[in-house]
Design a protein around this motif. Structure first.
Motif, mmCIF file in Angstrom:
data_model
loop_
_atom_site.group_PDB
_atom_site.id
_atom_site.type_symbol
_atom_site.label_atom_id
_atom_site.label_comp_id
_atom_site.label_asym_id
_atom_site.label_seq_id
_atom_site.Cartn_x
_atom_site.Cartn_y
_atom_site.Cartn_z
ATOM 1 N N ILE A 99 18.113 24.634 -7.167
ATOM 2 C CA ILE A 99 18.325 24.271 -8.419
ATOM 3 C C ILE A 99 17.402 25.132 -9.666
ATOM 4 C CG2 ILE A 99 16.711 22.285 -8.849
ATOM 5 C CD1 ILE A 99 19.289 21.871 -10.320
ATOM 6 N N ASN A 100 18.007 26.470 -10.458
ATOM 7 C CA ASN A 100 17.294 26.731 -11.437
ATOM 8 C C ASN A 100 16.862 25.835 -12.294
ATOM 9 O OD1 ASN A 100 16.605 29.526 -8.951
ATOM 10 N ND2 ASN A 100 18.666 29.310 -9.410
ATOM 11 N N CYS A 101 16.268 26.188 -12.957
ATOM 12 C CA CYS A 101 16.086 25.557 -14.459
ATOM 13 C C CYS A 101 14.708 26.605 -14.974
ATOM 14 C CB CYS A 101 16.025 23.873 -14.085
ATOM 15 S SG CYS A 101 14.699 23.057 -15.762
ATOM 16 N N CYS A 102 15.075 26.382 -16.325
ATOM 17 C CA CYS A 102 14.873 27.365 -17.286
ATOM 18 C C CYS A 102 14.308 26.681 -18.381
ATOM 19 C CB CYS A 102 15.554 28.443 -17.520
ATOM 20 S SG CYS A 102 14.341 29.759 -18.920
ATOM 21 N N ILE A 103 12.461 26.176 -18.602
ATOM 22 C CA ILE A 103 12.202 25.805 -20.127
ATOM 23 C C ILE A 103 12.130 26.471 -20.932
ATOM 24 C CG2 ILE A 103 10.939 23.560 -20.362
ATOM 25 C CD1 ILE A 103 11.051 22.444 -17.400
ATOM 26 N N THR A 104 12.623 26.022 -22.307
ATOM 27 C CA THR A 104 11.677 27.140 -23.018
ATOM 28 C C THR A 104 11.442 26.043 -24.212
ATOM 29 O OG1 THR A 104 13.390 28.807 -22.806
ATOM 30 C CG2 THR A 104 12.416 28.855 -24.996
ATOM 31 N N VAL A 105 10.441 26.329 -24.797
ATOM 32 C CA VAL A 105 9.615 25.402 -25.683
ATOM 33 C C VAL A 105 9.287 25.815 -27.162
ATOM 34 C CG1 VAL A 105 9.438 23.330 -23.751
ATOM 35 C CG2 VAL A 105 7.203 25.614 -25.184
ATOM 36 N N LYS A 106 8.832 25.505 -27.686
ATOM 37 C CA LYS A 106 8.075 26.098 -29.182
ATOM 38 C C LYS A 106 7.810 25.222 -30.031
ATOM 39 C CE LYS A 106 12.783 27.524 -31.702
ATOM 40 N NZ LYS A 106 13.457 29.189 -31.760
ATOM 41 N N GLY A 107 7.435 25.392 -31.137
ATOM 42 C CA GLY A 107 7.041 24.481 -32.451
ATOM 43 C C GLY A 107 5.302 24.200 -31.714
ATOM 44 N N GLY A 108 4.945 23.454 -32.636
ATOM 45 C CA GLY A 108 3.797 22.190 -32.624
ATOM 46 C C GLY A 108 3.066 21.954 -31.563
ATOM 47 N N ALA A 109 2.050 23.344 -30.890
ATOM 48 C CA ALA A 109 1.083 23.070 -29.758
ATOM 49 C C ALA A 109 0.772 21.816 -29.222
ATOM 50 C CB ALA A 109 0.241 23.807 -29.957
ATOM 51 N N LYS A 110 0.506 20.686 -30.982
ATOM 52 C CA LYS A 110 0.043 19.040 -30.029
ATOM 53 C C LYS A 110 0.853 18.732 -30.209
ATOM 54 C CE LYS A 110 -4.429 19.319 -33.373
ATOM 55 N NZ LYS A 110 -4.700 18.989 -34.572
ATOM 56 N N LYS A 111 1.935 18.167 -31.061
ATOM 57 C CA LYS A 111 3.557 18.066 -30.103
ATOM 58 C C LYS A 111 3.862 18.066 -28.390
ATOM 59 C CE LYS A 111 6.990 15.391 -31.885
ATOM 60 N NZ LYS A 111 7.031 13.938 -32.191
ATOM 61 N N LEU A 112 3.441 19.254 -28.176
ATOM 62 C CA LEU A 112 4.516 19.561 -27.576
ATOM 63 C C LEU A 112 3.318 19.365 -25.420
ATOM 64 C CD1 LEU A 112 5.576 22.794 -28.141
ATOM 65 C CD2 LEU A 112 6.894 21.691 -27.085
ATOM 66 N N ALA A 113 2.392 19.362 -26.239
ATOM 67 C CA ALA A 113 1.168 19.305 -25.297
ATOM 68 C C ALA A 113 1.128 18.088 -25.013
ATOM 69 C CB ALA A 113 -0.126 19.256 -25.916
ATOM 70 N N LYS A 114 1.746 16.786 -25.827
ATOM 71 C CA LYS A 114 1.797 15.474 -25.076
ATOM 72 C C LYS A 114 3.242 14.929 -25.030
ATOM 73 C CE LYS A 114 -1.201 14.011 -29.417
ATOM 74 N NZ LYS A 114 -0.927 13.436 -30.123
ATOM 75 N N ASN A 115 4.108 15.753 -24.433
ATOM 76 C CA ASN A 115 5.241 15.238 -24.093
ATOM 77 C C ASN A 115 5.223 15.322 -22.795
ATOM 78 O OD1 ASN A 115 7.934 14.275 -24.312
ATOM 79 N ND2 ASN A 115 8.226 15.301 -26.129
ATOM 80 N N ALA A 116 6.665 15.440 -21.842
ATOM 81 C CA ALA A 116 6.686 15.913 -20.713
ATOM 82 C C ALA A 116 7.811 15.988 -20.270
ATOM 83 C CB ALA A 116 6.431 14.749 -19.776
ATOM 84 N N LEU A 117 9.186 16.844 -19.460
ATOM 85 C CA LEU A 117 10.084 17.146 -18.937
ATOM 86 C C LEU A 117 10.813 15.496 -18.048
ATOM 87 C CD1 LEU A 117 13.118 18.922 -20.393
ATOM 88 C CD2 LEU A 117 12.672 19.054 -18.028
ATOM 89 N N ILE A 118 11.484 15.149 -17.957
ATOM 90 C CA ILE A 118 11.357 14.421 -16.826
ATOM 91 C C ILE A 118 13.159 14.555 -15.875
ATOM 92 C CG2 ILE A 118 11.094 11.973 -15.613
ATOM 93 C CD1 ILE A 118 9.629 11.382 -18.061
ATOM 94 N N ILE A 119 13.552 14.557 -14.619
ATOM 95 C CA ILE A 119 14.691 14.552 -14.036
ATOM 96 C C ILE A 119 14.667 13.761 -12.978
ATOM 97 C CG2 ILE A 119 16.301 16.738 -12.983
ATOM 98 C CD1 ILE A 119 14.488 19.003 -13.855
#
Length: 203
Positions: A99-119
């Protein structure tokens, strides 16, 4: 109506009204002797609007840097059908599929760094780690991408960061005529814009 347009309209109405309220409660220019009384209200209102606008700008910048970000998770079968509106299907003609998955993120680096994507995947498939993959497989049969691993955490703002991931799926059972829909989630959703599509796994 676009959310950014709503914010602009709200700011254009709320800031002057709040400035009028403040001037009515306490106008510092009433105490300044060289300011004529007939002009103290206008000068006070102009000054208070400028001060409130500056506070709004600083607050908005702080929120953008620390508390706002967006994530897009896009499943696709091939690049020609790479659209957020599509629901790609993965068929197990053989015991192993991808399965192919493309993840695109943008915004505050601190906010993103504390998050995770779960499948999360069903128990009738096992996950296979592919070379160079940004994700890890946990004991709940989930593929987890820590977003801090796909961005430069030294940056204050991530303009756009994209990673393409191929997840290997091994069929460990053969349920007859069985299918399930896979959808991603994110660990922290507060003030996070999250767009995604789904993928269907078919036996």
């Amino acid at each position: 109506m676009d959310s950014s347009l709503k914010v602009i309209i709200l700011k254009a109405i709320a800031l002057p009204l709040f400035a009028i309220f403040l001037v009515g409660k306490f106008n510092i220019f009433d105490s300044i002797t060289f300011v004529p009384n007939e002009y103290s209200f206008e000068i006070g209102l102009t000054s208070y609007i400028a001060i409130l606008d500056f506070i709004y700008f600083k607050l908005s910048k702080y929120i953008d840097l620390n508390h706002k970000a967006s994530i897009e998770c896009l499943f696709y079968s091939d690049k020609l059908s790479k659209k957020i509106t599509n629901i790609p299907s993965v068929s197990f003609i053989e015991d192993v599929s991808y399965i192919n998955c493309c993840i695109t993120v943008k915004g505050g680096a601190k906010k993103l760094a504390k998050n995770a994507l779960i499948i999360s995947f069903p128990n009738w498939v096992d996950l296979q780690q592919t070379n160079g993959s940004a994700g890890i497989i946990n004991d709940k049969n989930q593929f987890v991408i820590e977003l801090g691993s796909i961005i430069c955490i030294d940056d204050k703002i991530v303009e756009v960061s994209t990673v393409d991931i191929k997840i290997g799926l091994i069929r460990n059972q053969s349920p007859n005529n069985y299918s399930t829909v896979v959808a991603p989630i994110i660990k922290k959703q507060f003030m996070m814009q999250f767009a995604f599509n789904e993928s269907e796994l078919c036996n």
